[in-house]
Write a protein that holds these residues in place. Structure first.
Motif, mmCIF file in Angstrom:
data_model
loop_
_atom_site.group_PDB
_atom_site.id
_atom_site.type_symbol
_atom_site.label_atom_id
_atom_site.label_comp_id
_atom_site.label_asym_id
_atom_site.label_seq_id
_atom_site.Cartn_x
_atom_site.Cartn_y
_atom_site.Cartn_z
ATOM 1 N N GLN A 570 0.815 -1.226 0.000
ATOM 2 C CA GLN A 570 0.000 0.000 0.000
ATOM 3 C C GLN A 570 0.846 1.272 0.000
ATOM 4 O O GLN A 570 0.393 2.320 -0.460
ATOM 5 N N LYS A 571 2.079 1.193 0.526
ATOM 6 C CA LYS A 571 2.945 2.382 0.589
ATOM 7 C C LYS A 571 3.834 2.535 -0.651
ATOM 8 O O LYS A 571 4.691 3.421 -0.695
ATOM 9 N N ALA A 572 3.651 1.680 -1.654
ATOM 10 C CA ALA A 572 4.493 1.739 -2.856
ATOM 11 C C ALA A 572 4.286 3.049 -3.613
ATOM 12 O O ALA A 572 3.186 3.617 -3.623
ATOM 13 N N ASP A 573 5.377 3.535 -4.240
ATOM 14 C CA ASP A 573 5.286 4.767 -5.024
ATOM 15 C C ASP A 573 4.449 4.568 -6.286
ATOM 16 O O ASP A 573 3.808 5.502 -6.784
ATOM 17 N N LEU A 574 4.482 3.345 -6.809
ATOM 18 C CA LEU A 574 3.699 3.039 -8.011
ATOM 19 C C LEU A 574 3.263 1.577 -7.935
ATOM 20 O O LEU A 574 4.062 0.691 -7.675
ATOM 21 N N ILE A 575 1.968 1.359 -8.166
ATOM 22 C CA ILE A 575 1.430 -0.009 -8.227
ATOM 23 C C ILE A 575 1.017 -0.268 -9.670
ATOM 24 O O ILE A 575 0.256 0.507 -10.266
#
Length: 609
Positions: A570-575
């Motif tokens: 959920q904290k990823a810069d891009l999914i």
């Protein structure tokens, strides 16, 4: 014989032992023949027909060596009879024979003594070359091979080469030398009788070679079946829990027993053909001896060839001297044919071209500065493309997560970036450089890898953590373990960091194994991290510990995360959401949820809104 000759390239570092073996075998062959020739004067004394030689013979060159040796013995006998009597002459000849037999066996021992260095050196280098090649070959090569078959090639096939090839080498070197020296002596005694014997020998050779050709085909099938049942053993050991859980013991027993039954049938055929070599050659040799007794006896009785009775008996002894070497050569031919099948299987690995090899002018890259870019890449394992015209940029310092259903191509990307496989179309760039233009070692030095399955080795905790680095202090190792939330459980182990964790780390829990994998990646300290479903196989408590460790590890690094549990990214810069090898949507967690599309549906399926 082609594979046999190819295998001999491993003999180059041990050439001196080979030449010593040839020298000692040549001396053995000389004294072997002399030990028989020495009996001719004894027979002459016993028959009372010894040849009187009153003048000491003079050596007149290699062509007259037989006459020189024979006349020297006859001169010694004649001189001794005149000065000391017949019994003294008999004693001297017997002592000479004793000395010849001693020297013959001494040189035979020395030949085998140096051969041990030759054989053992080749076997070691062959196994080393196989192991090095296994490490060098791409993962794709082994994805279609059985592990047991590869193990069989490194063990039983190499052993077969030692037993069949290398142990046959001595026979191939020594026995022809014995035959050559014996034939020279036989020609010297009677050229006519020896030529008659030669007419009979080609028939034997033809019969023996016809059987040996069939032996190679059966041996190859037997070695392949060895690989099959070793694969069954490897699969059984790694999947024992599943076999027992699904009560599949009888099914596995049936498969294994069928394999060993096929192997038994093949080996019976191989051994039967191999065991035919010795009796066949002995029978053919005996038939030849009987023919020689008839033909040579006529020559002696008629006095046609100037051959004396004791020389004829000596000739028969020399021909018997040829029989054992001839039998040994025939057995060696059978052994080489049997070993040829193993050599073919070994060389098929050693001569496999590495499809993922460094270019001659490949670059060494020691740092990551800007971007990883997957540019219009397409890739297939076999026939169907699992990635189609896929493009993605991962800027330095960002965390990019790949999500999607099984088979969408997520893990394939994790295999392509470190160049475990090469793309079929398009290119992968690091700082604008195609990874195919980089040395594989320097590319992989930039990357840390944590996989779903924690791959650990039967070694200590410390050595497993330090796998990716050449040198690391104890403090650095402990610090990496702390970042991975592993230090706490390690200090509770019986020998702490020196505790052996067993085969594949099976003395540890799944969460502990995964945290060791993370510690290993942390200690390597690469600028790029690839996490391939690193928490999907863990329970909730372990997942929280591992997730905390992963977050600490990914700080200030560029990370590519393949995620099954969406709560972990959920904290990823891009999914990036993937379906059937293509990107269907991308963005941050909140942004994708608001679209209520593919990602939203995945989250709903996991009941995580």
């Amino acid at each position: 014989m082609n594979y046999f000759l190819k295998t001999l390239r491993f003999a180059k570092p041990y050439t001196k032992y080979a030449w010593l073996n040839v020298l000692f075998n040549a001396l053995y062959a000389v004294f072997n023949v002399l030990s028989v020739l020495a009996f001719i004067p004894v027979l002459g004394i016993l028959f009372g027909s010894e040849e009187k030689v009153t003048e000491k013979p003079v050596f007149k060159g290699i062509s007259g060596i037989y006459d020189y040796v024979q006349n020297s013995l006859n001169y010694l006998v004649s001189h001794t009879i005149e000065t000391s009597g017949v019994e003294k002459a008999l004693l001297i000849i017997c002592l000479i024979s004793f000395a010849l037999f001693f020297l013959k066996n001494l040189f035979r021992y020395l030949a085998e003594f140096v051969l041990a260095y030759f054989n053992s050196g080749i076997v070691k280098d062959l196994r080393d070359a196989l192991y090095d090649k296994i490490l060098e070959l791409p993962i794709a090569y082994f994805s279609e091979k059985k592990k047991g078959d590869t193990i069989a090639r490194m063990t039983s096939d190499v052993q077969e080469i030692e037993n069949s090839f290398l142990n046959s080498l001595e026979a191939i070197v020594r026995e022809p030398l014995t035959i050559v020296f014996t034939l020279i002596s036989m020609f010297a005694i009677s050229a006519k009788l020896t030529l008659f014997a030669f007419v009979l020998l080609p028939v034997s050779g033809f019969l023996i070679s016809s059987v040996s050709k069939k032996l190679k085909a059966k041996s190859l099938l037997a070695q392949q079946e060895t690989g099959n049942f070793l694969s069954f053993i490897e699969e059984t050991l790694s999947g024992l829990k599943i076999i027992k859980g699904f009560t599949a013991e009888d099914k596995m027993k049936s498969k294994f027993h069928n394999s060993t039954a096929r192997f038994k049938k093949l080996m019976i055929s191989v051994f039967q053909r191999k065991s035919l070599a010795s009796p066949m050659s002995e029978f053919l040799g005996s038939a030849t001896i009987i023919a020689i007794l008839w033909f040579g006896g006529r020559l002696v009785l008629r006095g046609e060839d100037g051959m004396k009775p004791q020389e004829f008996l000596g000739y028969i002894g020399l021909f018997y001297l040829i029989l054992n070497p001839a039998k040994a050569i025939s057995k060696a031919i059978f052994s080489v044919q049997k070993g040829n099948a193993s050599a073919e299987r070994i060389l098929s690995i050693l001569e496999t071209e590495n499809t993922i090899a460094d270019k001659p002018d490949a670059l060494v890259k020691t740092s990551f500065e800007d971007t990883i870019e997957l540019k219009n890449i397409s890739f297939k394992y076999k026939d169907e493309y699992v990635l189609k015209d896929f493009s993605l940029k991962i800027p330095k310092g960002t965390t990019v997560a790949l999500v999607g259903q099984s088979g969408s191509g997520k893990s394939t990307i994790a295999n392509l970036v470190p160049r475990f496989y090469d793309v079929n179309i398009g290119e992968i760039l690091i700082d604008g450089i195609n990874i195919k233009d980089l040395k594989k070692e320097s590319l992989r030095d930039l990357i840390g890898l944590v996989t779903q399955e924690s791959i650990l080795f039967h070694d200590s905790v410390k050595n497993n953590i330090q796998l990716g680095v050449n040198k690391a202090t104890e403090e650095e190792t402990i610090e990496a373990a702390k970042i991975a939330n592993a230090h706490e459980f390690i200090v509770d182990l019986p020998q702490k960091y020196d505790t052996n964790i067993g085969d594949s780390g099976n003395t540890l829990s799944g969460g502990q194994r995964q945290r060791l994998s993370i510690a290993r990646a942390v200690l390597k300290n690469p600028p790029i991290m690839i996490l391939d479903e690193a928490t999907s196989a863990l329970d909730t408590e372990s997942e929280q510990l591992v997730q905390s460790a992963l977050e600490k590890m990914m700080q200030n690094r560029t990370s590519l995360v393949i995620a099954h549990r969406l709560s972990t990214i959920q904290k990823a810069d891009l999914i990036v959401v993937m379906q059937k090898g293509k990107i269907v949507e991308q963005g941050r967690h909140e942004e994708l949820l608001s679209k209520e599309a593919a990602y939203y549906n995945l989250v709903n399926m996991q009941s995580l809104q």
